[in-house]
Design a protein around this motif. Structure first.
Motif, PDB file in Angstrom:
ATOM      1  N   LEU A  51       0.849  -1.191   0.000  1.00  0.00           N
ATOM      2  CA  LEU A  51       0.000   0.000   0.000  1.00  0.00           C
ATOM      3  C   LEU A  51       0.886   1.244   0.000  1.00  0.00           C
ATOM      4  CD1 LEU A  51      -3.013   0.925   0.335  1.00  0.00           C
ATOM      5  CD2 LEU A  51      -2.580   0.932   2.796  1.00  0.00           C
ATOM      6  N   LYS A  52       0.514   2.243  -0.793  1.00  0.00           N
ATOM      7  CA  LYS A  52       1.276   3.499  -0.788  1.00  0.00           C
ATOM      8  C   LYS A  52       1.295   4.060   0.627  1.00  0.00           C
ATOM      9  CE  LYS A  52       0.435   4.929  -5.523  1.00  0.00           C
ATOM     10  NZ  LYS A  52      -0.174   5.941  -6.402  1.00  0.00           N
ATOM     11  N   ILE A  53       2.458   4.579   1.036  1.00  0.00           N
ATOM     12  CA  ILE A  53       2.612   5.085   2.397  1.00  0.00           C
ATOM     13  C   ILE A  53       1.638   6.224   2.688  1.00  0.00           C
ATOM     14  CG2 ILE A  53       4.191   6.300   3.958  1.00  0.00           C
ATOM     15  CD1 ILE A  53       6.375   4.449   3.033  1.00  0.00           C
ATOM     16  N   LYS A  54       1.371   7.078   1.726  1.00  0.00           N
ATOM     17  CA  LYS A  54       0.398   8.150   1.945  1.00  0.00           C
ATOM     18  C   LYS A  54      -0.958   7.556   2.310  1.00  0.00           C
ATOM     19  CE  LYS A  54      -2.365  11.717  -0.155  1.00  0.00           C
ATOM     20  NZ  LYS A  54      -3.516  11.337   0.654  1.00  0.00           N
ATOM     21  N   ASN A  55      -1.401   6.541   1.565  1.00  0.00           N
ATOM     22  CA  ASN A  55      -2.691   5.898   1.846  1.00  0.00           C
ATOM     23  C   ASN A  55      -2.671   5.212   3.210  1.00  0.00           C
ATOM     24  OD1 ASN A  55      -2.931   6.704  -0.787  1.00  0.00           O
ATOM     25  ND2 ASN A  55      -3.781   4.802  -1.530  1.00  0.00           N
ATOM     26  N   TYR A  56      -1.561   4.553   3.506  1.00  0.00           N
ATOM     27  CA  TYR A  56      -1.384   3.878   4.799  1.00  0.00           C
ATOM     28  C   TYR A  56      -1.557   4.878   5.940  1.00  0.00           C
ATOM     29  CZ  TYR A  56       1.215   1.607   8.617  1.00  0.00           C
ATOM     30  OH  TYR A  56       1.598   1.087   9.824  1.00  0.00           O
ATOM     31  N   ASN A  57      -0.828   5.985   5.867  1.00  0.00           N
ATOM     32  CA  ASN A  57      -0.904   6.989   6.930  1.00  0.00           C
ATOM     33  C   ASN A  57      -2.279   7.643   7.003  1.00  0.00           C
ATOM     34  OD1 ASN A  57       1.663   6.631   8.077  1.00  0.00           O
ATOM     35  ND2 ASN A  57       2.603   7.936   6.533  1.00  0.00           N
ATOM     36  N   ASP A  58      -2.935   7.845   5.868  1.00  0.00           N
ATOM     37  CA  ASP A  58      -4.302   8.377   5.865  1.00  0.00           C
ATOM     38  C   ASP A  58      -5.261   7.435   6.592  1.00  0.00           C
ATOM     39  OD1 ASP A  58      -3.491  10.605   4.443  1.00  0.00           O
ATOM     40  OD2 ASP A  58      -4.352   9.937   2.536  1.00  0.00           O
ATOM     41  N   LEU A  59      -5.118   6.130   6.356  1.00  0.00           N
ATOM     42  CA  LEU A  59      -5.997   5.148   6.992  1.00  0.00           C
ATOM     43  C   LEU A  59      -5.753   5.032   8.498  1.00  0.00           C
ATOM     44  CD1 LEU A  59      -5.940   2.402   4.242  1.00  0.00           C
ATOM     45  CD2 LEU A  59      -7.973   3.601   5.054  1.00  0.00           C
ATOM     46  N   ARG A  60      -4.620   5.455   8.980  1.00  0.00           N
ATOM     47  CA  ARG A  60      -4.277   5.415  10.407  1.00  0.00           C
ATOM     48  C   ARG A  60      -4.897   6.564  11.196  1.00  0.00           C
ATOM     49  NH1 ARG A  60      -0.121   7.271  11.625  1.00  0.00           N
ATOM     50  NH2 ARG A  60      -0.002   6.421  13.708  1.00  0.00           N
ATOM     51  N   GLN A  61      -5.232   7.643  10.517  1.00  0.00           N
ATOM     52  CA  GLN A  61      -5.684   8.868  11.192  1.00  0.00           C
ATOM     53  C   GLN A  61      -6.919   8.638  12.066  1.00  0.00           C
ATOM     54  OE1 GLN A  61      -3.951  11.762  11.109  1.00  0.00           O
ATOM     55  NE2 GLN A  61      -2.489  10.592   9.902  1.00  0.00           N
ATOM     56  N   LYS A  62      -6.927   9.322  13.204  1.00  0.00           N
ATOM     57  CA  LYS A  62      -8.108   9.298  14.076  1.00  0.00           C
ATOM     58  C   LYS A  62      -9.125  10.267  13.487  1.00  0.00           C
ATOM     59  CE  LYS A  62      -5.522   8.087  18.152  1.00  0.00           C
ATOM     60  NZ  LYS A  62      -5.026   8.441  19.463  1.00  0.00           N
ATOM     61  N   THR A  63     -10.265   9.746  13.128  1.00  0.00           N
ATOM     62  CA  THR A  63     -11.315  10.550  12.520  1.00  0.00           C
ATOM     63  C   THR A  63     -12.651  10.235  13.182  1.00  0.00           C
ATOM     64  OG1 THR A  63     -11.715   8.861  10.844  1.00  0.00           O
ATOM     65  CG2 THR A  63     -10.152  10.598  10.259  1.00  0.00           C
ATOM     66  N   MET A  64     -13.628  11.097  12.969  1.00  0.00           N
ATOM     67  CA  MET A  64     -14.970  10.846  13.510  1.00  0.00           C
ATOM     68  C   MET A  64     -15.529   9.538  12.953  1.00  0.00           C
ATOM     69  SD  MET A  64     -16.065  13.129  15.637  1.00  0.00           S
ATOM     70  CE  MET A  64     -17.831  13.147  15.536  1.00  0.00           C
ATOM     71  N   ASN A  65     -15.385   9.362  11.653  1.00  0.00           N
ATOM     72  CA  ASN A  65     -15.824   8.126  11.007  1.00  0.00           C
ATOM     73  C   ASN A  65     -14.590   7.266  10.769  1.00  0.00           C
ATOM     74  OD1 ASN A  65     -18.536   9.002  10.773  1.00  0.00           O
ATOM     75  ND2 ASN A  65     -17.988  10.177   8.969  1.00  0.00           N
ATOM     76  N   PRO A  66     -14.562   6.079  11.372  1.00  0.00           N
ATOM     77  CA  PRO A  66     -13.375   5.240  11.212  1.00  0.00           C
ATOM     78  C   PRO A  66     -13.120   4.867   9.756  1.00  0.00           C
ATOM     79  CG  PRO A  66     -15.113   4.059  12.366  1.00  0.00           C
ATOM     80  CD  PRO A  66     -15.593   5.442  12.165  1.00  0.00           C
ATOM     81  N   ARG A  67     -11.875   4.510   9.494  1.00  0.00           N
ATOM     82  CA  ARG A  67     -11.453   4.119   8.149  1.00  0.00           C
ATOM     83  C   ARG A  67     -10.905   2.698   8.204  1.00  0.00           C
ATOM     84  NH1 ARG A  67      -7.848   9.511   6.748  1.00  0.00           N
ATOM     85  NH2 ARG A  67      -9.581  10.963   6.786  1.00  0.00           N
ATOM     86  N   ILE A  68     -11.246   1.926   7.195  1.00  0.00           N
ATOM     87  CA  ILE A  68     -10.681   0.584   7.080  1.00  0.00           C
ATOM     88  C   ILE A  68     -10.212   0.362   5.649  1.00  0.00           C
ATOM     89  CG2 ILE A  68     -12.033  -0.434   8.965  1.00  0.00           C
ATOM     90  CD1 ILE A  68     -13.793  -1.783   6.800  1.00  0.00           C
ATOM     91  N   LEU A  69      -9.286  -0.562   5.518  1.00  0.00           N
ATOM     92  CA  LEU A  69      -8.806  -1.010   4.219  1.00  0.00           C
ATOM     93  C   LEU A  69      -9.533  -2.311   3.891  1.00  0.00           C
ATOM     94  CD1 LEU A  69      -6.710  -1.012   1.851  1.00  0.00           C
ATOM     95  CD2 LEU A  69      -5.221  -2.326   3.393  1.00  0.00           C
TER      96      LEU A  69
END
Length: 134
Positions: free
Chosen positions: A41-59
């Motif tokens: 996975l591109k590192i930018k996408n990886y780090n984006d998916l790690r972010q704490k957000t109101m709506n969770p993110r999954i791959l």
């Protein structure tokens, strides 16, 4: 984004929940290991998916056949997508610095036990409704 609408008459059930999804697709059988998919996975996408957000993110990684004409079958009676999809939350994964190289990637180990089925998606959405995150 996957959205769930609750019953506005129930106080303890949120009216609206959302799950952000990044969907990736692969036909590369060498990525499938004994208990996981080793997905680059591109590192930018990886780090984006790690972010704490109101709506969770999954791959979600969708494993498909090598021949594109075998990926999807559609008729009046059914829509069949081959083979399987697996999900992973990167919220607890460590940050990976970007070194400046174009398209730099990190390998994410998506567990095969995390099969994305209708039942599993319902379970995740019910977690969100309770204020928990996958």
């Amino acid at each position: 984004m996957v959205k769930q609408y609750g019953d506005s008459q129930l106080e303890d059930y949120p009216f609206y929940e959302a799950l952000n999804v990044q969907l990736k697709c692969t036909s590369r059988s060498e990525l499938i290991k004994t208990d996981h998919i080793a997905y680059p996975l591109k590192i930018k996408n990886y780090n984006d998916l790690r972010q704490k957000t109101m709506n969770p993110r999954i791959l979600i990684v969708l494993q498909v056949p090598e021949e594109t004409q075998d990926w999807l079958k559609c008729s009046e009676q059914e829509l069949t997508l081959r083979y399987s999809a697996y999900w992973f939350s990167l919220k607890k994964e460590p940050a990976v610095p970007i070194t400046g190289k174009k398209d730099q990637k990190v390998t994410v180990h998506v567990p095969l036990k995390n099969k994305m089925t209708v039942k599993e998606l319902q379970r995740i959405m019910n977690l969100l409704a309770k204020g928990e995150k996958p």
